[in-house]
Design a protein around this motif. Structure first.
Motif, PDB file in Angstrom:
ATOM      1  N   GLU A  82      -2.128  -0.863   2.623  1.00 51.59           N
ATOM      2  CA  GLU A  82      -1.493   0.004   1.610  1.00 51.59           C
ATOM      3  C   GLU A  82      -0.088   0.389   2.041  1.00 51.59           C
ATOM      4  OE1 GLU A  82      -3.909   3.384   0.848  1.00 51.59           O
ATOM      5  OE2 GLU A  82      -5.470   2.222  -0.105  1.00 51.59           O
ATOM      6  N   GLN A  83       0.080   0.614   3.373  1.00 52.39           N
ATOM      7  CA  GLN A  83       1.421   0.925   3.878  1.00 52.39           C
ATOM      8  C   GLN A  83       2.363  -0.231   3.596  1.00 52.39           C
ATOM      9  OE1 GLN A  83       1.345   1.886   8.035  1.00 52.39           O
ATOM     10  NE2 GLN A  83      -0.214   3.455   7.820  1.00 52.39           N
ATOM     11  N   THR A  84       1.866  -1.451   3.858  1.00 49.81           N
ATOM     12  CA  THR A  84       2.673  -2.631   3.649  1.00 49.81           C
ATOM     13  C   THR A  84       3.043  -2.768   2.176  1.00 49.81           C
ATOM     14  OG1 THR A  84       1.330  -3.620   5.349  1.00 49.81           O
ATOM     15  CG2 THR A  84       2.797  -5.104   4.183  1.00 49.81           C
ATOM     16  N   ARG A 144       3.830   3.392  15.174  1.00 51.44           N
ATOM     17  CA  ARG A 144       2.740   2.487  14.816  1.00 51.44           C
ATOM     18  C   ARG A 144       1.914   2.049  16.027  1.00 51.44           C
ATOM     19  NH1 ARG A 144       6.554  -1.737  11.909  1.00 51.44           N
ATOM     20  NH2 ARG A 144       8.025  -0.705  13.299  1.00 51.44           N
ATOM     21  N   ALA A 183       3.218  -0.341  -0.001  1.00 49.85           N
ATOM     22  CA  ALA A 183       4.163   0.715  -0.361  1.00 49.85           C
ATOM     23  C   ALA A 183       5.576   0.344   0.071  1.00 49.85           C
ATOM     24  CB  ALA A 183       3.750   2.028   0.289  1.00 49.85           C
ATOM     25  N   THR A 184       5.691  -0.237   1.293  1.00 52.70           N
ATOM     26  CA  THR A 184       7.011  -0.641   1.787  1.00 52.70           C
ATOM     27  C   THR A 184       7.595  -1.733   0.913  1.00 52.70           C
ATOM     28  OG1 THR A 184       6.035  -0.335   3.942  1.00 52.70           O
ATOM     29  CG2 THR A 184       8.216  -1.279   3.912  1.00 52.70           C
ATOM     30  N   THR A 205      -4.127   6.253   6.902  1.00 54.53           N
ATOM     31  CA  THR A 205      -3.696   5.394   5.788  1.00 54.53           C
ATOM     32  C   THR A 205      -3.961   3.930   6.134  1.00 54.53           C
ATOM     33  OG1 THR A 205      -1.929   6.963   5.323  1.00 54.53           O
ATOM     34  CG2 THR A 205      -1.731   4.790   4.306  1.00 54.53           C
ATOM     35  N   TRP A 206      -4.499   3.197   5.167  1.00 58.90           N
ATOM     36  CA  TRP A 206      -4.779   1.772   5.414  1.00 58.90           C
ATOM     37  C   TRP A 206      -3.476   1.005   5.588  1.00 58.90           C
ATOM     38  CZ3 TRP A 206      -9.484   0.801   6.805  1.00 58.90           C
ATOM     39  CH2 TRP A 206     -10.531   1.593   6.315  1.00 58.90           C
ATOM     40  N   LEU A 207      -3.462   0.142   6.602  1.00 56.53           N
ATOM     41  CA  LEU A 207      -2.237  -0.622   6.905  1.00 56.53           C
ATOM     42  C   LEU A 207      -1.799  -1.471   5.730  1.00 56.53           C
ATOM     43  CD1 LEU A 207      -0.118  -1.558   8.993  1.00 56.53           C
ATOM     44  CD2 LEU A 207      -1.759  -3.276   9.774  1.00 56.53           C
TER      45      LEU A 207
END
Ligand code: ZN
Length: 429
Positions: free
Chosen positions: A420-422, A162, A424-425, A416-418
């Motif tokens: 969206e990552q958050t 990251r 997804a997690t 990938t947008w941060l």
């Protein structure tokens, strides 16, 4: 599906204003297409984590771009090991000596868990605010230096996908001449770190030169880059840098050298500054200016607002051909009570402190390309096909809007947008 500025979050393209200084498109093509502030209307496409197309677009007067696009930025000078210690170790006098005393007291009581938690909080903020790399100095003498390195090396590994974390061993310069210093240098070299050092006034006479010479030769032998805290003071103008230049005139060193602070250079008479800056450029010395902490700590006197400020003379150094970056330095610790690892906030505060206008190429470079160069990163931060899809999208259509307090932004990492990552997690746990 949500949307940002007309772009669906699932899209891999967007339209936004991009500062002219971050584009590699020829000037004649951009001629007449940028706003008065040098913002160009662009369409950016990305795929598999890389920019695919970066193209000028015609502006539709009824729906011009609503966002400014920047590369994820870099922080060339931080202190993660002591960040957020102000509450427990305040320095209410705001003096340099008060900061040092509180810092030493904090270091006596430092714990592995404490460093880890505070550094993790710092990295989280850095990530959310759009930083992709941080260079942190680490207090590396005293009883608890090993645990600081252990905590930060562990975080460096955990965060490597990251954010790049560079670590610099911060010690008095003469420490590198001792057997403990040589052992530390081996450890630093083995972990890919940098050798740092503090050189403050008076630093006259041959002793500082001997110490610097030994440090430089050791760093060169181990292949460690150097980043010094130098001339962070209000007296003995540029004596540290002059000692460094005398040493460099006599030996050949091939590792990169950075002078952080270089504050008293700003107090030199113009002709003398010009001579020293040219010699620094000859030796390819980089400079990190730290206007926030210098503005707060230096030239402090009771009940007197200082008019003359010891601050790195950024413009004059740039004119001499020196790569100059701007860093935030301390965050909520005894050295500086404010800060929050936000590069856009740092950019805003650098307007009054350093007269850096980001709509000028040399006003933006200290936060973007020059900072990336100084940290020896693979990507300089320019937006062109093949660049990483690592971006900050700010809800703004001018520099004034961007520099306003707490700008609304999204961060794109590897395509990938941060947020969206958050999401997804969160959904997968
Ligand atoms: Zn520092």
């Amino acid at each position: 599906m949500t949307s940002v500025g007309g772009n669906s979050v699932q899209d891999s393209h967007l339209e936004a204003w991009v500062p002219r200084g971050l584009l590699t498109i020829p000037a004649n093509v951009l001629e007449g297409r940028a706003t008065a502030e040098g913002l160009c209307p662009m369409r950016i496409d990305w795929q598999a984590g890389r920019l695919r197309r970066v193209e000028l677009i015609a502006i539709d007067a009824s729906s011009p771009p609503q966002h400014v696009l920047l590369p994820r930025l870099v922080e060339p000078h931080a202190h993660l090991d002591k960040a957020f210690t102000w509450a427990d170790f305040p320095n209410l006098s705001g003096s340099y000596s008060g900061a040092l005393a509180a810092n030493l007291l904090e270091h006596q009581q430092r714990t592995l868990l404490g460093v880890r938690q505070r550094a993790e909080r710092a990295l989280q903020l850095a990530l959310q605010h759009g930083l992709r790399a941080v260079r942190s100095h680490v207090d590396s003498v005293g009883p608890h230096c090993d645990l600081s390195w252990e905590a930060l090396l562990d975080l460096q590994r955990q965060w490597q996908d990251r954010l790049t974390l560079q670590l610099v061993a911060l010690v008095p310069v003469e420490h590198w001449s001792t057997s403990a210093g040589k052992k530390l240098a081996q450890k630093v070299a083995a972990s890919g770190g940098l050798m740092g050092g503090v050189l403050v006034p008076p630093c006259n006479g041959p002793a500082p030169r001997h110490a610097l010479r030994k440090m430089l030769l050791l760093a060169d032998q181990l292949g460690c880059a150097i980043d010094l805290h130098i001339d962070e003071a209000n007296s003995h103008y540029a004596t540290g840098v002059q000692q460094l230049l005398r040493v460099l005139d006599g030996i050949k060193v091939s590792v990169p050298i950075t002078c952080s602070h270089a504050s008293t250079l700003g107090l030199l008479p113009p002709a003398e500054l010009c001579r020293i800056a040219e010699r620094m450029a000859d030796h390819q010395i980089n400079v990190v200016a730290l206007p926030m902490t210098n503005g707060w700590l230096l030239a402090k006197q009771p009940r007197r607002t200082p008019v003359e400020r010891p601050i790195a003379p950024i413009h004059q150094l740039q004119v001499a051909g020196i790569s100059v970056a701007v860093g935030g330095d301390n965050v909520q610790d005894p050295w500086f009570p404010a800060g929050n690892f936000d590069p856009l906030s740092l950019m805003a505060f650098s307007l009054p402190l350093a007269h850096l206008a980001p709509w000028q190429r040399l006003g933006l470079a200290p936060f973007t390309t020059a900072a990336a160069h100084l940290m020896d990163l693979a990507w300089d931060g320019t937006l062109q096909p093949g660049s990483p899809a690592d971006l900050i999208l700010v809800k703004a259509s001018s520099w004034a809007e961007l520099l306003a307090a707490k700008p609304d932004r999204r961060v794109l990492i590897n395509g990938t947008w941060l947020d969206e990552q958050t999401m997804a997690t969160t959904t997968s746990t």
